[in-house]
Write an enzyme that holds these catalytic residues in place. Sequence first.
Site, mmCIF file in Angstrom:
data_model
loop_
_atom_site.group_PDB
_atom_site.id
_atom_site.type_symbol
_atom_site.label_atom_id
_atom_site.label_comp_id
_atom_site.label_asym_id
_atom_site.label_seq_id
_atom_site.Cartn_x
_atom_site.Cartn_y
_atom_site.Cartn_z
ATOM 1 N N HIS A 1 0.841 -1.199 0.000
ATOM 2 C CA HIS A 1 0.000 0.000 0.000
ATOM 3 C C HIS A 1 0.877 1.250 0.000
ATOM 4 O O HIS A 1 0.689 2.152 -0.818
ATOM 5 C CB HIS A 1 -0.926 -0.015 1.222
ATOM 6 C CG HIS A 1 -1.534 1.322 1.546
ATOM 7 N ND1 HIS A 1 -2.517 1.896 0.784
ATOM 8 C CD2 HIS A 1 -1.274 2.216 2.532
ATOM 9 C CE1 HIS A 1 -2.845 3.066 1.293
ATOM 10 N NE2 HIS A 1 -2.101 3.298 2.355
ATOM 11 N N SER B 1 12.752 6.004 -13.904
ATOM 12 C CA SER B 1 11.623 6.707 -14.506
ATOM 13 C C SER B 1 11.474 8.107 -13.914
ATOM 14 O O SER B 1 11.329 9.093 -14.642
ATOM 15 C CB SER B 1 10.358 5.889 -14.294
ATOM 16 O OG SER B 1 9.228 6.687 -14.418
ATOM 17 N N SER B 2 11.528 8.200 -12.591
ATOM 18 C CA SER B 2 11.377 9.514 -11.949
ATOM 19 C C SER B 2 12.485 10.457 -12.368
ATOM 20 O O SER B 2 12.250 11.644 -12.605
ATOM 21 C CB SER B 2 11.430 9.398 -10.433
ATOM 22 O OG SER B 2 10.451 8.557 -9.981
ATOM 23 N N HIS C 1 13.306 12.022 3.528
ATOM 24 C CA HIS C 1 12.694 13.278 3.915
ATOM 25 C C HIS C 1 12.475 14.200 2.716
ATOM 26 O O HIS C 1 11.372 14.694 2.538
ATOM 27 C CB HIS C 1 13.395 13.976 5.067
ATOM 28 C CG HIS C 1 12.470 15.002 5.639
ATOM 29 N ND1 HIS C 1 11.431 14.660 6.452
ATOM 30 C CD2 HIS C 1 12.333 16.308 5.378
ATOM 31 C CE1 HIS C 1 10.700 15.737 6.690
ATOM 32 N NE2 HIS C 1 11.224 16.764 6.056
ATOM 33 N N GLU D 1 11.976 13.241 -0.139
ATOM 34 C CA GLU D 1 10.889 12.565 -0.861
ATOM 35 C C GLU D 1 9.527 13.058 -0.375
ATOM 36 O O GLU D 1 8.595 13.241 -1.157
ATOM 37 C CB GLU D 1 11.015 11.046 -0.662
ATOM 38 C CG GLU D 1 9.811 10.223 -1.076
ATOM 39 C CD GLU D 1 9.591 10.172 -2.576
ATOM 40 O OE1 GLU D 1 10.546 10.441 -3.321
ATOM 41 O OE2 GLU D 1 8.461 9.889 -2.994
ATOM 42 N N SER E 1 -1.622 26.889 -5.437
ATOM 43 C CA SER E 1 -1.317 28.288 -5.702
ATOM 44 C C SER E 1 -1.827 28.735 -7.073
ATOM 45 O O SER E 1 -1.887 29.929 -7.348
ATOM 46 C CB SER E 1 0.189 28.530 -5.626
ATOM 47 O OG SER E 1 0.669 28.100 -4.382
ATOM 48 N N HIS F 1 13.118 11.368 11.857
ATOM 49 C CA HIS F 1 12.359 10.131 11.700
ATOM 50 C C HIS F 1 12.905 9.031 12.593
ATOM 51 O O HIS F 1 12.364 7.947 12.628
ATOM 52 C CB HIS F 1 12.419 9.644 10.244
ATOM 53 C CG HIS F 1 11.776 10.590 9.280
ATOM 54 N ND1 HIS F 1 10.465 10.517 8.932
ATOM 55 C CD2 HIS F 1 12.274 11.648 8.607
ATOM 56 C CE1 HIS F 1 10.168 11.477 8.074
ATOM 57 N NE2 HIS F 1 11.252 12.186 7.861
#
Lengths: 533, 187, 381, 67
Positions: free
Chosen positions: A80, A173-174, A257, A259, A272, A307
């Site tokens: 998920h 890909s990103s 982070h 990310e 905006s 974290h």
Amino acid sequence: MNTLDTTLHAGEHGHHGPAKGIGRWLFTTNHKDIGTLYLWFSLLMFFTGGCMALMIRAELFQPGLQLVEPGFFNQMTTMHGLIMVFGAVMPAFVGLANWMVPMMIGAPDMALPRMNNWSFWILPFAFAMMISTLFMDGGAPNFGWTFYAPLSTTYAPPSVTYFIFAIHMMGISSIMGAINIIATILNLRVPGMTMMKLPLFCWTWLITAFLLIAVMPVLAGVVTMMLMDIHFGTSFFNAAGGGDPVLFQHVFWFFGHPEVYIMILPAFGIISQIIPTFARKRLFGYASMVYATASIAILSFLVWAHHMFTVGIPLAGELFFMFATMLIAVPTGVKVFNWVATMFRGSMTFETPMLFALAFVVLFTIGGFSGLMLAIAPVDFQYHDTYFVVAHFHYVLVPGAVFAIMAGAYYWLPKWTGHMLDERMGKLHFWLSFIGVNITFFPMHFIGLAGMPRRIPDYALQFADFNMVASIGAFIFGLSQLVFLWNVIACVRGGEKAAARSWEGAEGLEWEVPSPAPYHTFATPPKLPESQR
Amino acid sequence: MNVQADNRRLVRRLVFSCVLMFGFGFALVPLYDVFCEVTGLNGKITNTGPVAVEGPDLSRQVRVRLLAVHNEGMPWEFGPVDGLIETHPGEMKQTAFHATNPTGRRMVAQAIPSVAPAEAAEYLHKVNCFCFEQQTLLAGESVQMPLLFVIDKKLPEHIRSLTLSYTLFDISPEVSVAESSEKEQSL
Amino acid sequence: MVRITTITIGSGLGLALFAASAQAEWTVNLTPGVTDVSRSVFDLHMTIFWICVAIALVVFGVMFWSIFHHRKSRGAEAHNFHENTVVEVIWTIIPLLILVGMAVPATATLVKMYDSSEAELDVQITGFQWKWRYDYLDHNLDFFSNLSTPREQISNEADKQEHYLLEVDRHLVLPVDTKIRFLLTSNDVIHSWWVPALAVKKDAIPGFINEAWTVIDEPGIYRGQCAELCGQDHGFMPIVIEAVSRDDFQQWLADARADKQRVTAAAERTWTLDELMQQGEQVYLRACAACHLPTGEGVPGAFPALKGSAIATGEVAAHIDIVLNGKSGTAMQAFRDQLSASELAAVITYERNAWGNSLGEAVSPAQISRLLEPTTGEAEQ
Amino acid sequence: MSDKPTLWQTLLSVLSSFFGVQSERNRERDFHGGHPVHYILTGLLMAALFVIAVILLVRWALSLAGA
């Protein structure tokens, strides 16, 4: 390759419509086609990940194990998370960028159309590989989307190797998507569209793209190290060989982070764009918005260890990360103030995109407040890894990122399809989602504070009532997304004709072209509209 | 075309940054070690080897607790000879850990040290120790592993007790794989 | 089960939040806890919460006021102002000052938590998949603490009791008014030891040692859970602390040590096959069934089946070896320290005679206890 | 008024970006005359200074707390 070249040439000459049949989609280099592919893909992933979430919530409806085994439950939480982050939210933003960025800056297409095609078509393979792990021996990855070592290395199911390669492919890909967006924004702006006239959506995406280039390779590095630990006997994260499992967390959150900001900065951009349109007033503090976004991006590299407050960091380290994290709240707060100031003394109407944008401002801010509470290290010892955290990041990501994506989709649908949306259905979707999302995630604050750890398939009796409420909310939210699907399909198929400027207060180049936007826009550079000169 | 040249140059730079960041991901590993050494993060011990003893600082007393931890089904009997040692900063102390392999097979183990509080790690100086060394024990065999250490006089005032733990990892499978592949090569 | 459902339906969905305070068993907030530190944490939590509420009221207040008054439908005209550096600087500085105000008590509390002054009692806590081991370092006492909620309750075949999933077979007994130091580590993956009433949450990391401190003020039973995803049964490894007076603690220590000897002695008497099978089933369900399943069928690809397996139906020595010493590189732990000799004998006997594995032979506890203590055995000879 | 921002102005701009507030006039100046590399370098430098500042703050807080 031949076909690719032909298509490209057809595209470059710019006088042809789209090719026919499946080939159009497979070989397309048109930014609008690719944007559409990205958006449909992310919607598909959103429903896939959503079904997994509903499975989780169904199991948690009552105490006791009813539907799934704990092992499968962990696979569900992991998949998920991964699917929603890498499959739903990020591709949706890339899809919106593909559609809108060239149109906003007056470019005929993305700067690197062929790479654009590849960066999309990698994704279905990556996710097919990832989802196929569910059917493998030992099951899918079951160590959470944060895949902490050694649970994800020494103790992982054999399918972890496929997971690693899937992550590599998504990363590639990103990165290609990010390179494309940077090149487009920097090189293809129409004359007169200086950087400081850039629409805010382009600005936030530009900064996001740089973040992607900075951190996706680090993620690739960390999974490569995992791969080497698992198969080649290295000991990056294996204490037995002198490695350190905590190192994994440091490297992961060095990626993780930023990310988080990758998933929220484009949302800031969308909001905006939308709020000024429906407030019929220019965005308040445009300059501050741009500068604050840049500042958030830089600071996001300096706060990763918040974290991991409980891994046993020395006092000085805890204080450093606590202070740095608290400071990041300032530029974020400035953005919220600016949105409110944009609404102040405007002339507001409340069409569906605006409703989603307003809900974004309120609910994202609530997520921001719980984030601020989490930043306080001594109290974080109580919150860490409980449902309070789950509530926090879902508030930031669902009514945050996801609502912004939906707001953007509703906002630009007339431009994409040429039809206005059925407002009644849009409002129905909004209110169902708004109520569902709050019923789902608000009680999670309480169960978290009361002491329920996250990622558990079964829980003590005192958490039962709120879990039941949350599960009911999840099903309301999940099912109401079918209304969204219905809306989109209905809008594609027909409806009231949309004008070029589909919304009364909309400003920008994208509203100068007819609706639906022709297959090739701006073959000759457009003149900037009065408002942008 | 000008734009295409611009694009190419930009793409080259961006791809280069990606490669750089990928490398940086790996560079984080040694950087982290340096970082740990500087800040004492995570209680990694870096000071080993001979040290000049300048006489103990008798005004302060430090309690050193020795711990033995087994990892993942490590069946060895493993423990410190003395669980608790009172010492002064600057004083050389000798102690030992003992280990026995109670199983019916040859096993190889490795002991990994850790110090708590982590910031004390840089002040714990081990003159000799068995950390990071592979230890092989035949079935039923026992061994005493000596440990000689000094606590630096620069130990911050507020640290009055510290813990040195050794975690014993079973690395027999890895070693046997390595050995068998070596054998294959020598054949 | 039925009771809970009725309460939920009775309270109603929307009313749930407001009804919260009316029902004592409902917890919607952090526990103030029973230590000085936990109370500071609670106060800090509430302070920051109310500050956030106040800011939210102002921001959302302005927003909703604008939404109401500056609607087009009310004839509002857009005023085209879009910049005011002075206002922006002001609304940036105010949050900054508020943050400083938050940072001061936060820093103070954090420093208090890190107070490493001398502890009277050291307890080593080791996380295992999926149980905790407690070792009273200077008192020659250690034991495992397992979930004691019966499987039937988890699988909904029996009514769930009050402390469902938050009960263990052996409590971690601690004295009150004593500075206690916890030394945390792990046997396998990362776990996190969390007891809300003490405001202690620290990760247990394999190969590394972590510290945490507490001084408990009030006797009582305090429950917590593992907070870091550690695999399949992450949700089933609770923590129960029983805080007792200092005198009671000494008494308990003596009793516990005597108990341990009694268990060792029990291994020496002769056990019947039935007795072993009976105890073996209990031990199996507690220690083995999580992976190998109560039916002994295992999980293909992850955990091997015992039913009809080569080891459970083959040579007894190999079977004993794998149970006592585990198997390197797999999830199979060494149980020699986790179970007593009689428990080991019972569970091995059970595995060799259950689910159609019918070897009919019993493994005697005495046989195991000889294997458990080879060194001391030699020393005595 | 010269188009090119001075070093001091560059510093101020980066500082104000950290702060999150910038005026329209300064922004125009930055984007008309400024070179992005200057801003990026100053930004990185300021980020480093920011880290040092927070470290000093932590030191100071610790010395106050007597830890």
